[in-house]
Design a protein around this motif. Structure first.
Motif, PDB file in Angstrom:
ATOM      1  N   ASN A 281       0.898  -1.263   0.057  1.00 59.90           N
ATOM      2  CA  ASN A 281       0.003  -0.061  -0.081  1.00 59.90           C
ATOM      3  C   ASN A 281       0.721   1.259  -0.001  1.00 59.90           C
ATOM      4  N   ASP A 282       2.204   1.019  -0.022  1.00 63.19           N
ATOM      5  CA  ASP A 282       3.088   2.130  -0.043  1.00 63.19           C
ATOM      6  C   ASP A 282       3.359   2.442  -1.466  1.00 63.19           C
ATOM      7  N   THR A 283       3.011   3.777  -2.066  1.00 62.81           N
ATOM      8  CA  THR A 283       3.266   4.403  -3.291  1.00 62.81           C
ATOM      9  C   THR A 283       4.741   4.245  -3.595  1.00 62.81           C
ATOM     10  N   ASP A 284       5.367   4.693  -2.728  1.00 57.33           N
ATOM     11  CA  ASP A 284       6.977   4.884  -3.035  1.00 57.33           C
ATOM     12  C   ASP A 284       7.458   3.142  -3.255  1.00 57.33           C
ATOM     13  N   GLU A 285       7.166   2.510  -2.280  1.00 56.42           N
ATOM     14  CA  GLU A 285       7.983   1.176  -2.321  1.00 56.42           C
ATOM     15  C   GLU A 285       7.237   0.417  -3.568  1.00 56.42           C
ATOM     16  N   ILE A 286       6.027   0.742  -3.887  1.00 53.02           N
ATOM     17  CA  ILE A 286       5.448   0.109  -5.224  1.00 53.02           C
ATOM     18  C   ILE A 286       6.390   0.606  -6.396  1.00 53.02           C
ATOM     19  N   GLN A 287       6.800   1.898  -6.359  1.00 54.14           N
ATOM     20  CA  GLN A 287       7.525   2.386  -7.449  1.00 54.14           C
ATOM     21  C   GLN A 287       8.906   1.564  -7.297  1.00 54.14           C
TER      22      GLN A 287
END
Length: 265
Positions: free
Chosen positions: A229-235
């Motif tokens: 659910n972490d946008t930065d981590e998904i990137q």
């Protein structure tokens, strides 16, 4: 208008001039630069040249702005993509490719950590760039990152250091730094005699998949992305998939690449 009012009107030069000007005001086509003296002539042009139906003209009257698909038939659309969107091959294109490789090598040399693998992506590498715009994504995997969390911690310092080194390089005058994101260094590179440029996005990362991931590792990796659910981590996760994305697009037909160009346009 009564005869009396008509007489008063024409006896007043400023108003007569205003009326004349009003009659001469041109009406522009709503999809191309052509201009017309009346709404009727404009609508006739739009119907003949842009294939506007009555319903589309009604949409236009309510402020609807059509896209290119609304007024070009398949043949016209194909010609538009070939003439206006596809990059023009030739000496300039060859020189451009040479300079792109040179700046990528410079980025690798200036990177403050040992580089285990460099992955090239973006529209320029995938073959979906257009005449007026292209971008280059560079992912730099380094074994100096112990894991994903360590990578997130070290990223700001690494990106800042890379930016300083590039500004001190012999190519500094051709690199225009843009606002830095949390996970990448961005700049505009003036290419081939400064005739055009490319947008670069440099992304250091921890390699979560490795050079030859097993099917089980891939499935586990996709599952982690699904639950994240972490946008930065998904990137950061997506950086490990860049190579597969590039391979998929490069292997696609020209029609698929043209469709991507058209969607971006």
């Amino acid at each position: 208008m009564t005869a009396e009012k008509q007489g008063c009107f024409w006896d007043m030069p400023p108003k007569r001039e205003a009326k004349f000007v009003a009659m001469e005001i041109s009406i522009s086509c709503r999809t191309c630069p052509r201009q017309f003296g009346t709404i009727h002539s404009r609508e006739h042009h739009e119907k003949q040249d842009h294939h506007f139906t009555a319903s589309k003209r009604a949409q236009m009257a309510t402020g609807f702005s059509p896209n290119i698909l609304d007024y070009k038939n398949p043949t016209e659309l194909k010609r538009f993509v070939e003439e206006k969107l596809r990059p023009i091959p030739g000496p300039a294109s060859i020189a451009c490719a040479t300079e792109i490789e040179a700046i990528i090598n410079l980025i690798k040399e200036c990177f403050p950590l040992p580089v285990a693998q460099l992955i090239k992506g973006g529209s320029y590498i995938k073959g979906t760039d257009s005449q007026g715009w292209s971008d280059v994504d560079i992912v730099l995997f380094s074994e100096a990152f112990e894991n994903l969390e360590d990578c997130k911690t070290k990223l700001p310092e690494v990106i800042n250091d890379l930016g300083k080194r590039l500004k001190k390089s012999s190519w500094a005058s051709r690199i225009m730094m843009e606002k830095r994101s949390q996970l990448s260094l961005r700049f505009h590179f003036k290419c081939y005699k400064n005739h055009h440029g490319h947008s670069f996005d440099i992304m250091p990362c921890y390699d979560m998949l490795g050079p030859a991931p097993s099917i089980g590792l891939k499935q586990s990796f996709y599952h982690k992305i699904y639950l994240c659910n972490d946008t930065d981590e998904i990137q950061l996760y997506s950086m490990s998939l860049l190579q597969y994305q590039v391979e998929f697009i490069k292997a696609s037909t020209m029609r698929v690449k043209d469709l991507i160009r058209l969607v971006k346009h």
